[in-house]
Design a protein around this motif. Structure first.
Motif, PDB file in Angstrom:
ATOM      1  N   ASP A   1       0.829  -1.206   0.000  1.00 23.35           N
ATOM      2  CA  ASP A   1       0.000   0.000   0.000  1.00 23.35           C
ATOM      3  C   ASP A   1       0.864   1.257   0.000  1.00 23.35           C
ATOM      4  N   GLN A   2       2.068   1.167   0.546  1.00 18.95           N
ATOM      5  CA  GLN A   2       2.960   2.324   0.589  1.00 18.95           C
ATOM      6  C   GLN A   2       3.601   2.614  -0.769  1.00 18.95           C
ATOM      7  N   VAL A   3       3.999   1.556  -1.461  1.00 16.56           N
ATOM      8  CA  VAL A   3       4.810   1.760  -2.669  1.00 16.56           C
ATOM      9  C   VAL A   3       4.192   1.203  -3.950  1.00 16.56           C
ATOM     10  N   GLY A   4       3.184   0.351  -3.827  1.00 18.66           N
ATOM     11  CA  GLY A   4       2.651  -0.328  -5.003  1.00 18.66           C
ATOM     12  C   GLY A   4       1.734   0.530  -5.844  1.00 18.66           C
ATOM     13  N   ARG A   5       1.632   0.149  -7.078  1.00 14.72           N
ATOM     14  CA  ARG A   5       0.743   0.808  -8.020  1.00 14.72           C
ATOM     15  C   ARG A   5      -0.169  -0.238  -8.655  1.00 14.72           C
ATOM     16  N   VAL A   6      -1.307   0.204  -9.169  1.00 21.01           N
ATOM     17  CA  VAL A   6      -2.200  -0.707  -9.876  1.00 21.01           C
ATOM     18  C   VAL A   6      -1.459  -1.261 -11.086  1.00 21.01           C
ATOM     19  N   PRO A   7      -1.386  -2.586 -11.237  1.00 16.02           N
ATOM     20  CA  PRO A   7      -0.604  -3.186 -12.340  1.00 16.02           C
ATOM     21  C   PRO A   7      -1.337  -3.111 -13.672  1.00 16.02           C
ATOM     22  N   LEU A   8      -1.297  -1.937 -14.292  1.00 16.82           N
ATOM     23  CA  LEU A   8      -1.933  -1.756 -15.592  1.00 16.82           C
ATOM     24  C   LEU A   8      -1.050  -2.338 -16.697  1.00 16.82           C
ATOM     25  N   PRO A   9      -1.645  -2.870 -17.759  1.00 16.05           N
ATOM     26  CA  PRO A   9      -0.838  -3.323 -18.898  1.00 16.05           C
ATOM     27  C   PRO A   9      -0.195  -2.116 -19.588  1.00 16.05           C
ATOM     28  N   HIS A  10       0.899  -2.363 -20.283  1.00 15.02           N
ATOM     29  CA  HIS A  10       1.666  -1.268 -20.886  1.00 15.02           C
ATOM     30  C   HIS A  10       0.874  -0.497 -21.929  1.00 15.02           C
ATOM     31  N   TYR A  11      -0.150  -1.142 -22.542  1.00 14.20           N
ATOM     32  CA  TYR A  11      -0.896  -0.469 -23.594  1.00 14.20           C
ATOM     33  C   TYR A  11      -1.970   0.473 -23.049  1.00 14.20           C
ATOM     34  N   ILE A  12      -2.106   0.562 -21.726  1.00 16.99           N
ATOM     35  CA  ILE A  12      -3.000   1.548 -21.123  1.00 16.99           C
ATOM     36  C   ILE A  12      -2.144   2.618 -20.461  1.00 16.99           C
ATOM     37  N   ARG A  13      -2.070   3.774 -21.097  1.00 13.08           N
ATOM     38  CA  ARG A  13      -1.308   4.927 -20.595  1.00 13.08           C
ATOM     39  C   ARG A  13       0.127   4.564 -20.231  1.00 13.08           C
ATOM     40  N   GLY A  14       0.714   3.623 -20.983  1.00 12.86           N
ATOM     41  CA  GLY A  14       2.088   3.235 -20.708  1.00 12.86           C
ATOM     42  C   GLY A  14       2.269   2.585 -19.350  1.00 12.86           C
ATOM     43  N   GLY A  15       1.162   2.066 -18.780  1.00 11.41           N
ATOM     44  CA  GLY A  15       1.241   1.425 -17.462  1.00 11.41           C
ATOM     45  C   GLY A  15       1.205   2.401 -16.305  1.00 11.41           C
ATOM     46  N   GLN A  16       1.027   3.703 -16.600  1.00 13.44           N
ATOM     47  CA  GLN A  16       1.020   4.711 -15.541  1.00 13.44           C
ATOM     48  C   GLN A  16      -0.374   4.831 -14.942  1.00 13.44           C
ATOM     49  N   MET A  17      -0.486   4.576 -13.642  1.00 10.77           N
ATOM     50  CA  MET A  17      -1.795   4.611 -12.983  1.00 10.77           C
ATOM     51  C   MET A  17      -2.196   6.022 -12.587  1.00 10.77           C
ATOM     52  N   LYS A  18      -3.509   6.207 -12.429  1.00  9.70           N
ATOM     53  CA  LYS A  18      -4.086   7.403 -11.844  1.00  9.70           C
ATOM     54  C   LYS A  18      -4.814   6.965 -10.578  1.00  9.70           C
ATOM     55  N   PRO A  19      -5.014   7.862  -9.607  1.00 12.84           N
ATOM     56  CA  PRO A  19      -5.668   7.468  -8.354  1.00 12.84           C
ATOM     57  C   PRO A  19      -7.001   6.744  -8.554  1.00 12.84           C
ATOM     58  N   ALA A  20      -7.771   7.157  -9.563  1.00 11.71           N
ATOM     59  CA  ALA A  20      -9.087   6.542  -9.789  1.00 11.71           C
ATOM     60  C   ALA A  20      -8.985   5.090 -10.229  1.00 11.71           C
ATOM     61  N   ASP A  21      -7.811   4.683 -10.711  1.00 11.54           N
ATOM     62  CA  ASP A  21      -7.651   3.317 -11.200  1.00 11.54           C
ATOM     63  C   ASP A  21      -7.826   2.280 -10.099  1.00 11.54           C
ATOM     64  N   GLU A  22      -7.594   2.664  -8.845  1.00 14.79           N
ATOM     65  CA  GLU A  22      -7.717   1.705  -7.743  1.00 14.79           C
ATOM     66  C   GLU A  22      -9.122   1.132  -7.665  1.00 14.79           C
ATOM     67  N   GLN A  23     -10.117   1.924  -8.038  1.00 14.96           N
ATOM     68  CA  GLN A  23     -11.490   1.433  -8.049  1.00 14.96           C
ATOM     69  C   GLN A  23     -11.917   0.962  -9.428  1.00 14.96           C
TER      70      GLN A  23
END
Length: 206
Positions: free
Chosen positions: A148-170
Motif C-alpha cells: 500500500d505504501q509503494v505499489g501501483r495498480v498493475p496496468l498493462p503497458h498499452y493503457i497509458r504506458g502502465g502509468q496509474m491514476k488514483p481513480a484506477d484503484e477502483q
C-alpha cells in the motif's frame, strides 16, 4: 505457423480503450451460437437474456493488489521496475524484476511511492525462474501494508504506458472483489455491475 501465432494479430493503438466505460455493463459482447454456428454482437448488459435458469456463472472474487513496483538501483542509480508475485509470509517476496544491465544478489533497490519519493529498499536475494527474483523488503510491516505504501495498480503497458491514476484503484477492481491476491485485473469481470448480478440471480442463474 506455430499454435501461439494463431492468436497474434495487429490491433491499432487508437482502438485500445484507455479508460473503462462509464457504465461497465455497456461493454460489447461477442456471442457464439453453437447450434447455428454463428456469431452475434451484443452487450454485457444483455447477459440475463442470454443465460437461462440453472446456468452457473463462475466469478473470480480476488481483489487486485497494488503489485507494480517502481524504483532505482542504489548502486548505479539505474531505473528498476518490478511486479510483486507472492510472499512466503516470513519476509521473503517473489517479484518479477526488470532493469538495464545485470543485477546481482545482495544489491539493494530503492522503492518509490506514487509521488516518486524514496520509501525503503528491497534487497535482491537470488534469481528464480523466468525473470523472477527472491527479495527481502527492508521495512517492517505486513505484505499488504508495505505494498500500500509503494505499489501501483498493475496496468498493462498499452493503457497509458502502465502509468496509474488514483481513480484506477477502483476502476480496475470488480464489484465482487473480496480476497486480496490478484496481480492483474480479471478483465472480463470488470464489466459486471451489482444491478446486473442481481438481474442474473433473479433469473435463476447461480
Amino acid at each position: 505457423m506455430d499454435e501461439l501465432g494463431n492468436y497474434d494479430y495487429d490491433l491499432p493503438r487508437d482502438r485500445i480503450a484507455q479508460e473503462p466505460l462509464r457504465h461497465r455493463s455497456d461493454a460489447r459482447l461477442l456471442v457464439v451460437d453453437r447450434e447455428s454456428d454463428q456469431l452475434h454482437h451484443s452487450h454485457v448488459r444483455n447477459l440475463a437474456e442470454l443465460l437461462t435458469a440453472g446456468d452457473c456463472l463462475v466469478i473470480n472474487d480476488t481483489r487486485v493488489i497494488p503489485a507494480q513496483l517502481v524504483g532505482y538501483r542504489v548502486k548505479t542509480g539505474g531505473r528498476w521496475t518490478g511486479l510483486f508475485l507472492n510472499s512466503d509470509g516470513m519476509g521473503r517476496w517473489s517479484v518479477l524484476s526488470k532493469t538495464r544491465g545485470k543485477i546481482s544478489p545482495g544489491e539493494q533497490v530503492m522503492l518509490q511511492d506514487r509521488e516518486s519519493g524514496d520509501c525503503w529498499t528491497l534487497t535482491m536475494l537470488a534469481p528464480l525462474d523466468e525473470g523472477a527474483w527472491a527479495v527481502r523488503p527492508d521495512a517492517p510491516g505486513t505484505c499488504e501494508s508495505l505494498l500500500d505504501q509503494v505499489g501501483r495498480v498493475p496496468l498493462p503497458h498499452y493503457i497509458r504506458g502502465g502509468q496509474m491514476k488514483p481513480a484506477d484503484e477502483q476502476k480496475y477492481q470488480t464489484v465482487y472483489a473480496v480476497h486480496p491476491g490478484s496481480v492483474a485485473a480479471p478483465t472480463a469481470g470488470l464489466h459486471f455491475t451489482n444491478a446486473l448480478l442481481k438481474e442474473l440471480a433473479d433469473a435463476g442463474v447461480s
